[in-house]
Design a protein around this motif. Sequence first.
Motif, mmCIF file in Angstrom:
data_model
loop_
_atom_site.group_PDB
_atom_site.id
_atom_site.type_symbol
_atom_site.label_atom_id
_atom_site.label_comp_id
_atom_site.label_asym_id
_atom_site.label_seq_id
_atom_site.Cartn_x
_atom_site.Cartn_y
_atom_site.Cartn_z
ATOM 1 N N LEU A 154 0.837 -1.208 0.000
ATOM 2 C CA LEU A 154 0.000 0.000 0.000
ATOM 3 C C LEU A 154 0.870 1.255 0.000
ATOM 4 C CD1 LEU A 154 -2.647 -1.152 2.647
ATOM 5 C CD2 LEU A 154 -3.092 -0.749 0.216
ATOM 6 N N GLN A 155 1.983 1.212 0.742
ATOM 7 C CA GLN A 155 2.912 2.355 0.781
ATOM 8 C C GLN A 155 3.405 2.674 -0.622
ATOM 9 O OE1 GLN A 155 5.917 0.796 3.512
ATOM 10 N NE2 GLN A 155 5.746 2.642 4.750
ATOM 11 N N LYS A 156 3.753 1.633 -1.339
ATOM 12 C CA LYS A 156 4.315 1.824 -2.683
ATOM 13 C C LYS A 156 3.285 2.471 -3.599
ATOM 14 C CE LYS A 156 6.723 -0.709 -6.325
ATOM 15 N NZ LYS A 156 5.787 -0.895 -7.444
ATOM 16 N N MET A 157 2.053 2.000 -3.537
ATOM 17 C CA MET A 157 1.010 2.565 -4.408
ATOM 18 C C MET A 157 0.751 4.031 -4.057
ATOM 19 S SD MET A 157 -1.738 -0.436 -5.080
ATOM 20 C CE MET A 157 -1.702 -1.474 -3.636
ATOM 21 N N GLU A 172 8.996 6.995 21.397
ATOM 22 C CA GLU A 172 8.613 7.284 20.010
ATOM 23 C C GLU A 172 9.366 8.499 19.459
ATOM 24 O OE1 GLU A 172 4.017 5.611 20.369
ATOM 25 O OE2 GLU A 172 4.355 7.682 19.808
ATOM 26 N N LEU A 173 9.574 9.514 20.307
ATOM 27 C CA LEU A 173 10.315 10.701 19.843
ATOM 28 C C LEU A 173 11.758 10.321 19.485
ATOM 29 C CD1 LEU A 173 8.955 13.431 22.306
ATOM 30 C CD2 LEU A 173 8.581 13.348 19.828
ATOM 31 N N ASP A 174 12.322 9.411 20.265
ATOM 32 C CA ASP A 174 13.675 8.909 19.971
ATOM 33 C C ASP A 174 13.717 8.162 18.650
ATOM 34 O OD1 ASP A 174 15.075 9.770 22.052
ATOM 35 O OD2 ASP A 174 15.272 7.821 23.078
ATOM 36 N N VAL A 175 12.747 7.278 18.475
ATOM 37 C CA VAL A 175 12.713 6.478 17.240
ATOM 38 C C VAL A 175 12.517 7.410 16.049
ATOM 39 C CG1 VAL A 175 11.496 4.640 15.989
ATOM 40 C CG2 VAL A 175 11.837 4.441 18.454
ATOM 41 N N GLN A 176 11.663 8.419 16.211
ATOM 42 C CA GLN A 176 11.420 9.387 15.125
ATOM 43 C C GLN A 176 12.728 10.040 14.669
ATOM 44 O OE1 GLN A 176 8.210 12.223 15.633
ATOM 45 N NE2 GLN A 176 9.390 13.864 14.731
ATOM 46 N N SER A 177 13.536 10.489 15.636
ATOM 47 C CA SER A 177 14.733 11.219 15.203
ATOM 48 C C SER A 177 15.726 10.276 14.518
ATOM 49 C CB SER A 177 15.335 12.046 16.344
ATOM 50 O OG SER A 177 16.104 11.255 17.160
ATOM 51 N N GLY A 178 15.770 9.020 14.948
ATOM 52 C CA GLY A 178 16.636 8.057 14.253
ATOM 53 C C GLY A 178 16.153 7.785 12.837
ATOM 54 N N MET A 179 14.848 7.565 12.713
ATOM 55 C CA MET A 179 14.282 7.229 11.395
ATOM 56 C C MET A 179 14.471 8.386 10.404
ATOM 57 S SD MET A 179 12.674 4.233 11.102
ATOM 58 C CE MET A 179 11.985 2.921 12.140
ATOM 59 N N ILE A 180 14.271 9.628 10.867
ATOM 60 C CA ILE A 180 14.325 10.753 9.930
ATOM 61 C C ILE A 180 15.779 11.053 9.533
ATOM 62 C CG2 ILE A 180 14.334 12.770 11.508
ATOM 63 C CD1 ILE A 180 12.084 12.328 8.430
ATOM 64 N N SER A 181 16.706 10.790 10.434
ATOM 65 C CA SER A 181 18.124 10.944 10.071
ATOM 66 C C SER A 181 18.479 9.954 8.966
ATOM 67 C CB SER A 181 19.029 10.713 11.280
ATOM 68 O OG SER A 181 18.765 11.683 12.257
ATOM 69 N N ALA A 182 17.950 8.753 9.089
ATOM 70 C CA ALA A 182 18.213 7.750 8.045
ATOM 71 C C ALA A 182 17.656 8.230 6.704
ATOM 72 C CB ALA A 182 17.593 6.410 8.439
ATOM 73 N N CYS A 183 16.484 8.853 6.726
ATOM 74 C CA CYS A 183 15.880 9.366 5.474
ATOM 75 C C CYS A 183 16.791 10.408 4.830
ATOM 76 C CB CYS A 183 14.530 10.016 5.740
ATOM 77 S SG CYS A 183 13.272 8.856 6.247
ATOM 78 N N ALA A 184 17.382 11.279 5.665
ATOM 79 C CA ALA A 184 18.266 12.320 5.146
ATOM 80 C C ALA A 184 19.488 11.683 4.482
ATOM 81 C CB ALA A 184 18.688 13.259 6.272
ATOM 82 N N VAL A 185 20.019 10.661 5.098
ATOM 83 C CA VAL A 185 21.213 10.012 4.548
ATOM 84 C C VAL A 185 20.879 9.326 3.219
ATOM 85 C CG1 VAL A 185 22.913 8.194 4.931
ATOM 86 C CG2 VAL A 185 22.294 9.732 6.806
ATOM 87 N N ILE A 186 19.731 8.679 3.166
ATOM 88 C CA ILE A 186 19.360 7.954 1.941
ATOM 89 C C ILE A 186 19.144 8.919 0.772
ATOM 90 C CG2 ILE A 186 17.456 6.637 0.868
ATOM 91 C CD1 ILE A 186 17.211 5.129 3.552
ATOM 92 N N PRO A 214 9.499 1.521 9.174
ATOM 93 C CA PRO A 214 9.634 2.865 8.618
ATOM 94 C C PRO A 214 8.449 3.296 7.776
ATOM 95 C CG PRO A 214 11.047 1.330 7.451
ATOM 96 C CD PRO A 214 10.445 0.557 8.581
ATOM 97 N N GLY A 215 8.000 4.545 7.992
ATOM 98 C CA GLY A 215 6.970 5.129 7.146
ATOM 99 C C GLY A 215 7.573 5.493 5.795
ATOM 100 N N LEU A 216 8.885 5.730 5.794
ATOM 101 C CA LEU A 216 9.571 6.156 4.576
ATOM 102 C C LEU A 216 10.770 5.247 4.296
ATOM 103 C CD1 LEU A 216 9.375 9.863 5.677
ATOM 104 C CD2 LEU A 216 8.234 8.969 3.634
ATOM 105 N N PRO A 217 10.489 3.996 3.941
ATOM 106 C CA PRO A 217 11.595 3.094 3.608
ATOM 107 C C PRO A 217 12.259 3.531 2.301
ATOM 108 C CG PRO A 217 9.500 2.052 3.119
ATOM 109 C CD PRO A 217 9.185 3.359 3.781
ATOM 110 N N GLU A 218 13.428 3.003 2.042
ATOM 111 C CA GLU A 218 14.195 3.432 0.869
ATOM 112 C C GLU A 218 13.370 3.346 -0.423
ATOM 113 O OE1 GLU A 218 17.903 1.416 0.385
ATOM 114 O OE2 GLU A 218 18.623 2.886 -1.072
#
Length: 195
Positions: A73-76, A153-167, A105-109
């Motif tokens: 569903l994310q992909k579509m 959750e706030l901790d996980v958010q900052s980790g996930m969004i940093s990964a998005c920036a790197v990708i 992740p809400g925003l996987p690669e």
Amino acid sequence: MLCLAESKKIVMVGIPGVGKTTLVSKIVEILKDHEKSVSVTSFGTLMFEIAKENGVKDRDELRKLPVSKQQELQKMAAEKIASQNEQIVIIDTHAFISSKEGYYPGLPEHVLKIIQPTNFVSVSAKPEEIYNRRMKDDTRNRDKITLSNIKKELDVQSGMISACAVITGSPVKHILNGEGKVDEAVNKIVTTIGL
Ligand code: ATP
Ligand code: MG
């Protein structure tokens, strides 16, 4: 040579109740006042619309589907967003979703590659404020709410969004949506996006 300006794709993330939708609606008003063409997509709503065609009835059922189904569903949803060509495309979403199998992740690669965001905005607030905002909102069928969960959750958010920036190589702006300070947060985001 005619060179069409690419649209800016702004991805706004934040844990539930932090105030994303509140901020986005004000940002859109300001951008429209400045004659910008803007589209706003709630990633979750778009996924739910696609899921409804497949028999899912309740929005809060979405995150209980098998992760593989949610990924499809994310992909579509990402493909629909990628086809939008307003000057500013805003995506209201979550950096991660809590599922039975853990945070995913809400925003996987694969989604980032389709959407190609130009900017990330990561919204946070004090855990106590988020707690109170969630408790006030009885339109949603939320999971059990505790302060320690919100901090996690706030901790996980900052980790996930940093990964998005790197990708993607795109920057992340961290915005604090303080109690009663919607306009302050909105102004900072508008400055980040640029008029
Ligand atoms: P979800 O991820 O569940 O969609 P959200 O991040 O979009 O949540 P909102 O629905 O925008 O969150 O806001 C949640 C609640 O918090 C609403 O009642 C909203 O009015 C309130 N709220 C948002 N920002 C602020 C603020 N700066 N001060 C006080 N209340 C706020
Ligand atoms: Mg929202």
